[in-house]
Design a protein around this motif. Structure first.
Motif, PDB file in Angstrom:
ATOM      1  N   GLY A 167       6.847  24.368  -3.812  1.00  0.00           N
ATOM      2  CA  GLY A 167       6.902  25.516  -2.897  1.00  0.00           C
ATOM      3  C   GLY A 167       8.289  26.109  -2.717  1.00  0.00           C
ATOM      4  O   GLY A 167       8.433  27.145  -2.057  1.00  0.00           O
ATOM      5  N   SER A 168       9.295  25.478  -3.309  1.00  0.00           N
ATOM      6  CA  SER A 168      10.639  26.042  -3.241  1.00  0.00           C
ATOM      7  C   SER A 168      10.780  27.142  -4.295  1.00  0.00           C
ATOM      8  O   SER A 168       9.924  27.282  -5.177  1.00  0.00           O
ATOM      9  N   VAL A 169      11.850  27.920  -4.183  1.00  0.00           N
ATOM     10  CA  VAL A 169      12.096  28.953  -5.181  1.00  0.00           C
ATOM     11  C   VAL A 169      13.382  28.652  -5.937  1.00  0.00           C
ATOM     12  O   VAL A 169      14.263  27.956  -5.429  1.00  0.00           O
ATOM     13  N   VAL A 173      10.547  39.226   2.775  1.00  0.00           N
ATOM     14  CA  VAL A 173       9.720  39.126   3.975  1.00  0.00           C
ATOM     15  C   VAL A 173       8.899  37.833   3.902  1.00  0.00           C
ATOM     16  O   VAL A 173       8.717  37.259   2.832  1.00  0.00           O
ATOM     17  N   GLY A 174       8.449  37.375   5.047  1.00  0.00           N
ATOM     18  CA  GLY A 174       7.442  36.325   5.133  1.00  0.00           C
ATOM     19  C   GLY A 174       7.850  34.991   4.530  1.00  0.00           C
ATOM     20  O   GLY A 174       8.977  34.515   4.719  1.00  0.00           O
ATOM     21  N   ASN A 175       6.926  34.398   3.773  1.00  0.00           N
ATOM     22  CA  ASN A 175       7.143  33.059   3.222  1.00  0.00           C
ATOM     23  C   ASN A 175       8.208  33.040   2.138  1.00  0.00           C
ATOM     24  O   ASN A 175       8.953  32.069   2.016  1.00  0.00           O
ATOM     25  N   GLU A 207      15.764  31.646   2.255  1.00  0.00           N
ATOM     26  CA  GLU A 207      16.698  31.134   3.276  1.00  0.00           C
ATOM     27  C   GLU A 207      17.099  29.692   2.962  1.00  0.00           C
ATOM     28  O   GLU A 207      18.272  29.333   3.080  1.00  0.00           O
ATOM     29  N   THR A 208      16.131  28.874   2.544  1.00  0.00           N
ATOM     30  CA  THR A 208      16.459  27.470   2.251  1.00  0.00           C
ATOM     31  C   THR A 208      17.321  27.350   0.995  1.00  0.00           C
ATOM     32  O   THR A 208      17.979  26.345   0.771  1.00  0.00           O
ATOM     33  N   MET A 209      17.310  28.398   0.159  1.00  0.00           N
ATOM     34  CA  MET A 209      18.139  28.416  -1.047  1.00  0.00           C
ATOM     35  C   MET A 209      19.544  28.936  -0.742  1.00  0.00           C
ATOM     36  O   MET A 209      20.404  28.951  -1.619  1.00  0.00           O
ATOM     37  N   TYR A 241      19.584  35.613   1.462  1.00  0.00           N
ATOM     38  CA  TYR A 241      19.403  36.789   0.599  1.00  0.00           C
ATOM     39  C   TYR A 241      20.682  37.161  -0.161  1.00  0.00           C
ATOM     40  O   TYR A 241      20.632  37.495  -1.342  1.00  0.00           O
ATOM     41  N   ASP A 242      21.836  37.068   0.499  1.00  0.00           N
ATOM     42  CA  ASP A 242      23.081  37.415  -0.194  1.00  0.00           C
ATOM     43  C   ASP A 242      23.362  36.443  -1.348  1.00  0.00           C
ATOM     44  O   ASP A 242      23.797  36.858  -2.422  1.00  0.00           O
ATOM     45  N   LYS A 243      23.105  35.172  -1.104  1.00  0.00           N
ATOM     46  CA  LYS A 243      23.298  34.181  -2.172  1.00  0.00           C
ATOM     47  C   LYS A 243      22.279  34.408  -3.290  1.00  0.00           C
ATOM     48  O   LYS A 243      22.610  34.273  -4.475  1.00  0.00           O
TER      49      LYS A 243
END
Ligand SMILES: [Fe+2]
Length: 198
Positions: free
Chosen positions: A133-135, A92-94, A100-102, A105-107
């Motif tokens: 700020g990336s994961v 959820v959220g941030n 998403e940028t990574m 969710y499936d990836k």
């Protein structure tokens, strides 16, 4: 001031059938407690005493007893918090936006599963927040974590999965991949979001 065992926030059987009550009870009251007892011995009377567990991981990991037991305390404390029978079942959220940028969710699930499955022996798989700020996903051996300068990867842990056999052996024996797949049903993404926003 010494470290003490945190409450779970849910009953030992709350994660069944994915994680059984006996495993949870032994893991919490025996394994985690042992890391805390040994950590308190390792910091007694030296410059680590009085620091937060995050500071202990960041500054004390050059000492083996602090590395192993400070990591053990931080890692399990985080693990209990991000496990829940309730909460949002998907990001959820941030943290969702960062995932998403990574690649989505499936990836995330595919890459996290790979990190957890391929960690040889005992250790942890992580989703971390980097300074920009990336994961990122990574894994560490034993009780290392990405806060430690000595660790194989660095960042702020948002969620971690314990892949020591003590975390799953009663229910899953050698089938670590099944344990990892079921873990995705137990993640409290509201807590992960809170960790991301800290
Ligand atoms: Fe553990």
């Amino acid at each position: 001031m010494s470290f003490t065992l945190p409450e779970l926030g849910f009953a030992y059987d709350a994660l069944e059938p994915h994680i059984d009550a006996k495993t949870m009870e032994i893991h919490h009251t025996k394994h985690h407690q042992a890391y805390i007892d040994n950590l308190n011995k390792a910091i007694e009377g030296n410059d680590m005493e009085g620091k937060t567990i995050e500071e202990v991981c960041k500054t004390g990991s050059d000492k083996t007893a602090v590395r192993n037991n400070g990591g053990g305390h931080f890692n399990h404390s985080l693990f209990w918090k991000i496990l829940t029978p309730g909460g949002s079942k998907e990001p959820v959220g941030n943290v969702k936006a960062a995932i998403e940028t990574m690649g989505g969710y499936d990836k995330f699930k595919t890459d996290f599963t790979e990190a957890a499955k391929t960690r040889f022996g005992s250790g942890w798989a992580w989703l971390c927040k980097k300074d920009d700020g990336s994961v990122a996903i990574c894994s560490t051996p034993n009780q290392d974590n990405p806060l430690m300068p000595v660790a194989e990867c660095h960042g702020t842990p948002l969620l971690g999965l314990d892949v020591w056999e003590h975390a799953y052996y009663l229910n899953y024996q050698n089938k670590r991949p099944d344990y990892v797949i079921n873990f995705f049903d137990l993640i409290n993404w509201d807590q992960v979001e809170e960790n991301f926003n800290k």
